[in-house]
Design an enzyme around this catalytic site. Structure first.
Site, PDB file in Angstrom:
ATOM      1  CG  HIS A 157     -43.120  73.067 -20.946  1.00  0.00           C
ATOM      2  ND1 HIS A 157     -41.884  72.453 -21.003  1.00  0.00           N
ATOM      3  CD2 HIS A 157     -42.913  74.252 -20.312  1.00  0.00           C
ATOM      4  CE1 HIS A 157     -40.981  73.224 -20.427  1.00  0.00           C
ATOM      5  NE2 HIS A 157     -41.573  74.322 -20.005  1.00  0.00           N
ATOM      6  CD  GLU A 200     -41.534  82.477 -19.682  1.00  0.00           C
ATOM      7  OE1 GLU A 200     -41.629  82.951 -18.561  1.00  0.00           O
ATOM      8  OE2 GLU A 200     -41.837  81.287 -19.945  1.00  0.00           O
ATOM      9  CB  CYS A 225     -40.358  76.939 -13.298  1.00  0.00           C
ATOM     10  SG  CYS A 225     -39.939  78.525 -14.044  1.00  0.00           S
ATOM     11  CB  CYS A 226     -35.963  79.396 -11.641  1.00  0.00           C
ATOM     12  SG  CYS A 226     -36.463  80.009 -13.263  1.00  0.00           S
ATOM     13  CG  ASP A 261     -47.526  68.714 -22.080  1.00  0.00           C
ATOM     14  OD1 ASP A 261     -48.435  68.217 -21.388  1.00  0.00           O
ATOM     15  OD2 ASP A 261     -47.034  69.837 -21.867  1.00  0.00           O
TER      16      ASP A 261
HETATM   17  O1  FUB Z   1     -44.292  76.433 -18.234  1.00  0.00           O
HETATM   18  C1  FUB Z   1     -43.583  75.853 -17.170  1.00  0.00           C
HETATM   19  C2  FUB Z   1     -42.381  76.707 -16.827  1.00  0.00           C
HETATM   20  O2  FUB Z   1     -42.824  77.981 -16.391  1.00  0.00           O
HETATM   21  C3  FUB Z   1     -41.477  77.022 -17.981  1.00  0.00           C
HETATM   22  O3  FUB Z   1     -40.504  76.078 -18.225  1.00  0.00           O
HETATM   23  C4  FUB Z   1     -40.897  78.320 -17.574  1.00  0.00           C
HETATM   24  O4  FUB Z   1     -40.309  79.017 -18.630  1.00  0.00           O
HETATM   25  C5  FUB Z   1     -42.078  79.019 -16.993  1.00  0.00           C
HETATM   26  O5  FUB Z   1     -42.832  79.606 -17.995  1.00  0.00           O
HETATM   27 ZN    ZN Z   2     -37.706  78.600 -14.525  1.00  0.00          ZN
END
Ligand code: FUB
Ligand code: ZN
Length: 648
Positions: free
Chosen positions: A190, A318, A414-415, A188
């Protein structure tokens, strides 16, 4: 091992998660609340009208009709919320919440396809393009988050339903990916599925999941053209525009994993990758993988980490940039990246009982991770700057990602749920279980009990930390055999004293841990940490911090805010010699310690035009007031600065 906290500092956060964050986020995910969702930076394409995350599941499940809305990884917001909710149920069984979470699990089960495939974006919008654009699709990333949630849900509630979905999903992924002919030889864009698979392996003992995690990790960099080739060959429409122009480093595929030796690319991706690598290394004993973890760790901690435990120096991707490039006002320092660094440190502690991992975990936790949320539990930062001038963020497009006040919610969310799951499970980071030895990493008031080969070991930590540096460990060993408790002696504590059973004791730390032999019966160890406020300086190669000083106390980094010190914080200077006076304020910011010091402010009136020949600046004496960094931006639109000029 079971740990229950009752801590003056973190219990407030845990209550906030349970009583505010979980209900609030549930409403947001259902679009059932009137809030302003902000774009994370000035970019018209960012979806920010609504969350739609639960609705996406309803559509995929066939309960309602419509289109998917939001980021391609919107599902993960629900999964992280579910995981956080599960942790809160551990100590507070709540029938109403349990009913909601059970219903969410039912909904996810309905959205899962017969094959085991699970992703609302592709099910709804592009069913013929599954796994065809892995560079951007986040299909496995979302799967990883679901698997993590399901493991937590099963561990807390005993319910098998979520776990069954996770097993079906993992088995499906295993049938599609791998080195065998006929399978997709890829990974993937990510990292995350690897973390989920490892958790599933730890829960079920099924080695196939660990092998698959290892496969995905080692596949990185084996076929660097893979993502671009898939993209060229696929006819679907890109879900995240521009991602295919990202450099290979962004995805950590620029070199085979075993050859990587620095922290490159997207910061969250990198630390999630390292978390899984360290877990695989600790679980298999693979020394080559362990060596990669150590090399990347060194690079982060020695050259690419902010004093606040933030990582990611640029908004562009990022990402990490280069060694010692740590700008304070344009950086990224995403909340999730520091959370990922905490995950990485936790896994490194399994590999190596070295206090540095605990030090970094603590730094990231008490500073950047907590700064990701307002004290009210309902406003969140994605990006955590070390220096902010509100007008610059408002008018300079290169700083549009640097928010001044925490938004209600973000287009890319996401955070907030990531922080919820971390805080809801913070007790799991206090100790590292090493069989007959436990490492005490964090000083959180709590009670831990565990069975070991010789019997039962309990440790009661009594502390009012970080307000106070006196930490006592009441260790009870009811077993016949010897057990050991390794107490972290923080690297920042210059003069640490200790007592054992009331008598002064010499601390003999090995790699940052002081091992106490827990003889049968009770042993009381008291640690007196040096909480004197300190000055810290950056390596001279960090050009942004030359001639500047940062003030800390214990694990907390302090900052100056405009609300206490007036505008133009760059005009302040803190002399080397002025005393740093610390005082606790119950009434301020839910209770914080404030550091005050005599300093100077450069006068701006009577200094001539834009440029002048005389270098003499007129200064006036001022009192500089600093608060802990995590608590900044809770008093409105405001300047802030961590690194102050040091003069005099
Ligand atoms: O791509 C998924 C999440 O969204 C990432 O971990 C964050 O940095 C944001 O881009
Ligand atoms: Zn985040």
């Amino acid at each position: 091992m079971k740990t229950v906290i009752n801590d003056p500092f973190f219990s407030r956060y845990k209550e906030l998660v349970r009583t505010r964050m979980i209900p609030y986020q549930w409403k947001v995910l259902n679009d059932d609340i009137d809030i302003k969702i902000e774009k994370e930076r000035n970019d018209a394409s960012i979806p920010s009208e609504k969350s739609h995350a639960i609705e996406n599941f309803k559509i995929a499940a066939g309960r309602t009709k419509g289109e998917h809305y939001g980021w391609v990884f919107q599902d993960s917001d629900v999964y992280k919320w579910l995981e956080a909710a599960a942790y809160t149920l551990k100590e507070h069984p709540d029938e109403d919440l349990k009913k909601i979470t059970d219903e969410v699990v039912d909904l996810i089960a309905e959205a899962q396809e017969k094959s085991g495939y699970l992703n609302t974006y592709f099910t709804i919008m592009e069913p013929d393009h599954k796994y065809k654009r892995l560079g951007e699709s986040h299909e496995l990333y979302c799967a990883g988050h679901f698997i993590e949630a399901a493991v937590a849900y099963n561990q807390v509630t005993g319910s098998k339903k979520a776990l069954d979905i996770a097993v079906k999903l993992a088995d499906h992924i295993d049938s599609v990916f791998g080195p065998e002919d006929g399978k997709i030889h890829g990974c993937d864009g990510h990292e995350e599925v690897e973390i989920g698979l490892m958790r599933l392996y730890h829960l079920t003992g099924c080695e196939r999941y660990m092998k698959l995690a290892e496969y995905f990790l080692l596949q990185r960099g084996q076929d660097p053209d893979f993502f671009k080739r898939q993209f060229r060959e696929d006819t679907g429409k890109p879900a995240i525009g521009g991602l295919y122009n990202a450099p290979l480093t962004y995805f950590q595929i620029h070199a085979p994993i075993l050859e990587q030796d620095s922290a490159e690319g997207h910061a969250v991706r990198l630390v999630y990758m390292c978390t899984a690598l360290a877990d695989v290394a600790a679980s298999t004993g693979n020394k080559d993988i362990e060596a990669v973890c150590r090399r990347i760790w060194r690079n982060i901690v020695d050259k690419r980490m902010y004093i606040t435990g933030g990582i990611g120096s640029t908004v562009n991707g990022e990402s990490f940039t280069l060694d010692y490039d740590l700008p304070n006002d344009t950086m990224y320092c995403e909340t999730c990246a520091s959370i990922g660094l905490i995950f990485f440190a936790r896994q490194m502690l399994r590999l190596d009982s070295n206090g540095e991992f605990g030090d970094v975990m603590e730094r990231a936790l008490y500073n950047t991770a907590l700064s990701g949320m307002a004290l009210d539990g309902r406003h969140f930062f994605y990006v955590n700057p070390l220096e902010v001038v509100p007008e610059k963020s408002e008018k300079d497009p290169t700083k549009s990602h640097v928010k001044i006040v925490r938004p209600d919610w973000l287009g890319c969310a996401c955070c907030p749920p990531n922080l919820a799951r971390l805080l809801a499970s913070v007790e799991d980071y206090i100790y590292t279980d090493k069989g007959d030895t436990v490492l005490a990493n964090l000083f959180i008031k709590s009670r831990m009990e565990k069975e070991y080969t010789g019997g039962k070991l309990t440790v009661q930590i009594d502390a009012d930390y970080p307000r106070n540096g006196r930490i006592s460990f009441t260790i009870n060993n009811t077993g016949s055999a010897a057990a050991k408790v390794g107490i972290r002696i923080p690297g920042w504590s210059e003069n640490t004293h200790a007592e054992v059973n009331g008598a002064g004791a010499d601390i003999t730390a090995e790699s940052g841990y002081w091992y106490i032999e827990a003889e049968s019966g009770e042993t009381v160890v008291t640690l007196l940490l040096d909480m004197t406020p300190s000055r810290w300086y950056a390596n001279p190669l960090v050009s942004e911090d030359v001639d500047k000083v940062s003030v800390t106390r214990g694990p907390q980094v302090f900052c100056a805010e405009g609300v206490d010190n007036g505008e133009n914080l760059h005009l302040l200077s803190l002399p080397k010699t002025s005393e740093l006076e610390y005082k606790w304020h119950d009434e301020l910011l839910e209770g914080v310690g404030v550091i005050e010091a005599d300093g100077f402010r450069t006068a701006i009136s009577g200094q001539g035009g834009l440029y002048r020949k005389s270098g003499e600046a007129v200064t006036e004496p001022v009192k500089i007031r600093m608060i802990p960094y995590y608590a900044w931006a809770n008093r409105g639109r405001n300047e802030m600065r961590v690194w102050l000029y040091e003069k005099g």
